[in-house]
Design a protein around this motif. Structure first.
Motif, PDB file in Angstrom:
ATOM      1  N   PHE A 180      -3.346   6.275 -10.044  1.00  0.00           N
ATOM      2  CA  PHE A 180      -3.680   6.384  -8.621  1.00  0.00           C
ATOM      3  C   PHE A 180      -5.026   5.748  -8.289  1.00  0.00           C
ATOM      4  CE2 PHE A 180      -0.982  10.472  -7.912  1.00  0.00           C
ATOM      5  CZ  PHE A 180       0.165   9.714  -8.048  1.00  0.00           C
ATOM      6  N   ASN A 181      -5.895   5.638  -9.270  1.00  0.00           N
ATOM      7  CA  ASN A 181      -7.263   5.225  -8.956  1.00  0.00           C
ATOM      8  C   ASN A 181      -7.681   3.923  -9.624  1.00  0.00           C
ATOM      9  OD1 ASN A 181      -8.080   7.612  -7.344  1.00  0.00           O
ATOM     10  ND2 ASN A 181      -7.553   8.663  -9.239  1.00  0.00           N
ATOM     11  N   SER A 224       0.856  -1.190   0.000  1.00  0.00           N
ATOM     12  CA  SER A 224       0.000   0.000   0.000  1.00  0.00           C
ATOM     13  C   SER A 224       0.886   1.231   0.000  1.00  0.00           C
ATOM     14  CB  SER A 224      -0.904   0.000   1.233  1.00  0.00           C
ATOM     15  OG  SER A 224      -0.114   0.167   2.393  1.00  0.00           O
ATOM     16  N   GLY A 225       0.346   2.328  -0.502  1.00  0.00           N
ATOM     17  CA  GLY A 225       1.081   3.577  -0.532  1.00  0.00           C
ATOM     18  C   GLY A 225       1.731   3.837  -1.890  1.00  0.00           C
ATOM     19  N   ARG A 226       2.340   5.022  -1.992  1.00  0.00           N
ATOM     20  CA  ARG A 226       2.985   5.426  -3.243  1.00  0.00           C
ATOM     21  C   ARG A 226       4.434   5.839  -2.980  1.00  0.00           C
ATOM     22  NH1 ARG A 226      -0.309  10.304  -4.849  1.00  0.00           N
ATOM     23  NH2 ARG A 226      -0.247  10.498  -2.581  1.00  0.00           N
ATOM     24  N   ALA A 227       5.282   5.669  -3.981  1.00  0.00           N
ATOM     25  CA  ALA A 227       6.700   6.041  -3.850  1.00  0.00           C
ATOM     26  C   ALA A 227       7.176   6.660  -5.150  1.00  0.00           C
ATOM     27  CB  ALA A 227       7.539   4.813  -3.513  1.00  0.00           C
ATOM     28  N   LYS A 228       8.029   7.689  -5.043  1.00  0.00           N
ATOM     29  CA  LYS A 228       8.549   8.341  -6.250  1.00  0.00           C
ATOM     30  C   LYS A 228       9.952   7.872  -6.551  1.00  0.00           C
ATOM     31  CE  LYS A 228      10.135  12.440  -3.662  1.00  0.00           C
ATOM     32  NZ  LYS A 228      10.065  13.909  -3.506  1.00  0.00           N
ATOM     33  N   LYS A 229      10.227   7.665  -7.840  1.00  0.00           N
ATOM     34  CA  LYS A 229      11.558   7.301  -8.292  1.00  0.00           C
ATOM     35  C   LYS A 229      12.145   8.517  -8.984  1.00  0.00           C
ATOM     36  CE  LYS A 229      13.617   3.062  -9.972  1.00  0.00           C
ATOM     37  NZ  LYS A 229      13.523   1.937 -10.923  1.00  0.00           N
ATOM     38  N   PHE A 230      13.342   8.907  -8.610  1.00  0.00           N
ATOM     39  CA  PHE A 230      13.925  10.123  -9.175  1.00  0.00           C
ATOM     40  C   PHE A 230      15.434  10.010  -9.289  1.00  0.00           C
ATOM     41  CE2 PHE A 230      15.728  11.897  -5.280  1.00  0.00           C
ATOM     42  CZ  PHE A 230      14.975  11.260  -4.290  1.00  0.00           C
ATOM     43  N   ILE A 250       6.194   7.207 -10.643  1.00  0.00           N
ATOM     44  CA  ILE A 250       5.585   7.084  -9.324  1.00  0.00           C
ATOM     45  C   ILE A 250       4.958   5.699  -9.222  1.00  0.00           C
ATOM     46  CG2 ILE A 250       3.799   7.945  -7.765  1.00  0.00           C
ATOM     47  CD1 ILE A 250       4.360  10.739  -8.818  1.00  0.00           C
ATOM     48  N   TYR A 251       5.425   4.941  -8.252  1.00  0.00           N
ATOM     49  CA  TYR A 251       4.937   3.578  -8.035  1.00  0.00           C
ATOM     50  C   TYR A 251       3.709   3.588  -7.133  1.00  0.00           C
ATOM     51  CZ  TYR A 251       9.300   1.741  -9.979  1.00  0.00           C
ATOM     52  OH  TYR A 251      10.350   1.435 -10.816  1.00  0.00           O
ATOM     53  N   THR A 252       2.801   2.660  -7.402  1.00  0.00           N
ATOM     54  CA  THR A 252       1.627   2.514  -6.546  1.00  0.00           C
ATOM     55  C   THR A 252       1.486   1.048  -6.127  1.00  0.00           C
ATOM     56  OG1 THR A 252       0.204   2.203  -8.480  1.00  0.00           O
ATOM     57  CG2 THR A 252       0.433   4.448  -7.644  1.00  0.00           C
ATOM     58  N   LYS A 253       0.452   0.797  -5.360  1.00  0.00           N
ATOM     59  CA  LYS A 253       0.107  -0.536  -4.853  1.00  0.00           C
ATOM     60  C   LYS A 253       0.393  -1.649  -5.865  1.00  0.00           C
ATOM     61  CE  LYS A 253      -4.123  -2.706  -3.025  1.00  0.00           C
ATOM     62  NZ  LYS A 253      -5.566  -2.476  -2.806  1.00  0.00           N
ATOM     63  N   ASP A 269       3.132   6.860   4.147  1.00  0.00           N
ATOM     64  CA  ASP A 269       3.514   5.648   4.870  1.00  0.00           C
ATOM     65  C   ASP A 269       3.248   4.437   3.983  1.00  0.00           C
ATOM     66  OD1 ASP A 269       4.111   7.290   6.942  1.00  0.00           O
ATOM     67  OD2 ASP A 269       2.454   6.686   8.227  1.00  0.00           O
ATOM     68  N   LEU A 270       4.243   3.552   3.901  1.00  0.00           N
ATOM     69  CA  LEU A 270       4.151   2.392   3.013  1.00  0.00           C
ATOM     70  C   LEU A 270       4.120   1.086   3.800  1.00  0.00           C
ATOM     71  CD1 LEU A 270       6.969   3.084   0.379  1.00  0.00           C
ATOM     72  CD2 LEU A 270       4.565   3.773   0.264  1.00  0.00           C
ATOM     73  N   GLU A 271       3.427   0.120   3.252  1.00  0.00           N
ATOM     74  CA  GLU A 271       3.637  -1.263   3.629  1.00  0.00           C
ATOM     75  C   GLU A 271       4.328  -1.929   2.452  1.00  0.00           C
ATOM     76  OE1 GLU A 271       0.951  -3.826   6.434  1.00  0.00           O
ATOM     77  OE2 GLU A 271      -0.182  -3.039   4.743  1.00  0.00           O
ATOM     78  N   VAL A 272       5.478  -2.522   2.712  1.00  0.00           N
ATOM     79  CA  VAL A 272       6.299  -3.046   1.639  1.00  0.00           C
ATOM     80  C   VAL A 272       6.630  -4.516   1.884  1.00  0.00           C
ATOM     81  CG1 VAL A 272       8.654  -2.929   0.743  1.00  0.00           C
ATOM     82  CG2 VAL A 272       7.334  -0.846   0.992  1.00  0.00           C
ATOM     83  N   ASN A 273       6.589  -5.317   0.836  1.00  0.00           N
ATOM     84  CA  ASN A 273       7.145  -6.661   0.900  1.00  0.00           C
ATOM     85  C   ASN A 273       8.564  -6.614   0.353  1.00  0.00           C
ATOM     86  OD1 ASN A 273       5.024  -8.221   1.980  1.00  0.00           O
ATOM     87  ND2 ASN A 273       3.984  -8.257  -0.003  1.00  0.00           N
ATOM     88  N   PHE A 274       9.506  -7.056   1.166  1.00  0.00           N
ATOM     89  CA  PHE A 274      10.915  -6.965   0.789  1.00  0.00           C
ATOM     90  C   PHE A 274      11.481  -8.363   0.529  1.00  0.00           C
ATOM     91  CE2 PHE A 274      15.436  -6.971   2.131  1.00  0.00           C
ATOM     92  CZ  PHE A 274      15.927  -6.089   1.185  1.00  0.00           C
TER      93      PHE A 274
END
Lengths: 249, 249
Positions: free
Chosen positions: B182-183, B73-79, B92-95, B119-124
DNA sequence: GTAAATATATAACATTTGTTATTATTTTAA
DNA sequence: TTAAAATAATAACAAATGTTATATATTTAC
């Protein structure tokens, strides 16, 4: 003491420039370079020489992949067309570069087009032969995958330049890159020879507007132009566009 | 007859839009989707859940690769940062999206940075575990290589947009893409929620200049803004910026 | 809850870039 | 070699974008 200092600056400067060029170079000319002599023989066995005329297409966007190419001589532009059909060049290949392998590694169609900027001598490896080479030489497959990953970074860097820099800065950056790329096999600089349309489709502007920037650079003594060939006269002034923190050099 | 015609137009329109979105989407959410249930169990076995706070970094440019991430869950930007340090967002990464595998496939270091937008929940999956998965599941390795190849095309398309389109057009394109991205898991549109700085670092302009474009869109009834969240009110007017040949739709 | 800090919105002016038009140069084809 | 076609150079004006400044709104920290 001063002397040592100067040497230090020079070393730092060259390693900065090397890093700068590497960040914008696909480095696909190294792909067959890491093979041993037996593997190299395998590769050359399945290569066939192919002459391609200026303006000829190596491959088309949406076309079905035919194989992989290595330029023996000449230059070729890689581009994509936007929604409205405008050509956007995002790379120019030169002597030794290998191209056309993206589409063979999973994607069904070519994602971009490649056109000869002048008469080319090309080494061609058919799709089936190339896939066989990848199977037979794991090190080659590894190198290709690694290279695609590197190329991803090159495009990301290109995005940063196009999105953030004004036209004169983009021109300065591309002139430095192109001169390095075009003349890395010559001992001297033969200048940058591209049509104004190609150069403007590379840096993201119109030929007229590019012309204005070129004139400014000429008036400032940064470049000279003969026929249409651009010669860099003052590399330092071009580097100033990079806005570097010079204390580290 | 008219009815059939309308259906035809609608189908063509949707397939155009699907193609449009795909051209700008990394589609890395599909990476684990093609595995069978036994393979999926393998993958989940080596995943560990990792919470990451807003503003936290998943990885840094030049950092040593640690492993692969999937957003729960959540979003993250790659730059990437340019010479002068300016941040250029290029994805921009999403779920569901999987990220961080480029650096594991050959390159020694991360070539870009990734930061949590909330805030992210991530599987690593650690580097060693992921490399083992690639060895054990050839189909996964194939899928990853294919995806990097697809991502290359996405960056090339992004280059074409940034180099060729003016600011309002870039904004129109990115608004369409971001709203879709996003949606896609909601039935309704929750709008586009990004800081003005992030949005401007994405479309390649300054926050002030972005503000002017947003105001124009508001005045034209194309969008509405509440808090900072952008709601698209007139999708057709945004599509007109794409300059399409509408006879084919 | 309130003050401080941060982010957003907007406007005015400066600079850059796009566009149209015209002239000069270079290349191509007969 | 010469005429025609294509490419390149330049200028003038229009439009878009960058920049600086100020006011407003929102979030954060106490």
């Amino acid at each position: 003491m001063l002397h040592i200092n100067i040497l230090f600056i020079t070393f730092e400067f060259y390693s900065f420039m090397k890093n700068f060029f590497d960040q914008f170079d696909f480095q696909s000319n190294r792909l067959f370079g890491e093979l041993n002599s037996a593997e190299t023989r395998f590769v050359h066995k399945v290569m066939e020489t192919l002459p391609i005329k200026k303006g000829g297409m190596l491959f088309y966007e949406e076309g079905i992949p035919t194989g992989v190419f290595q330029l023996k001589s000449g230059r070729a532009k890689k581009f994509k067309r936007g929604f409205s059909g405008e050509e956007q060049i995002f790379y120019i290949y030169t002597k030794e570069d290998v191209l056309g392998y993206h589409a063979l590694l999973g994607e069904e169609r070519y994602q971009d087009s490649c056109e000869a900027l002048e008469d080319l001598e090309v080494n061609f490896i058919s799709k089936s032969n190339f896939l066989k080479l990848l199977d037979d030489i794991p090190r080659l497959k590894q190198a290709v995958v690694k290279n695609i990953s590197h190329e991803f970074g090159v495009l990301a860097n290109t995005i940063a330049v196009l999105a953030q820099k004004d036209q004169n800065t983009r021109l300065a950056i591309f002139l430095l890159l192109l001169e390095n790329k075009f003349n890395q096999f010559n001992g001297y600089s033969a200048g940058i020879d591209l049509t104004r349309e190609d150069l403007s489709n590379f840096i993201g502007t119109s030929p007229e507007s590019l012309g204005r920037s070129l004139k400014q650079f000429k008036d400032d003594g940064i470049i000279e132009i003969e026929k249409r060939i651009i010669y860099i006269k003052n590399r330092e002034m071009l580097l100033q566009f990079l806005n570097l923190d010079l204390t580290m050099l």
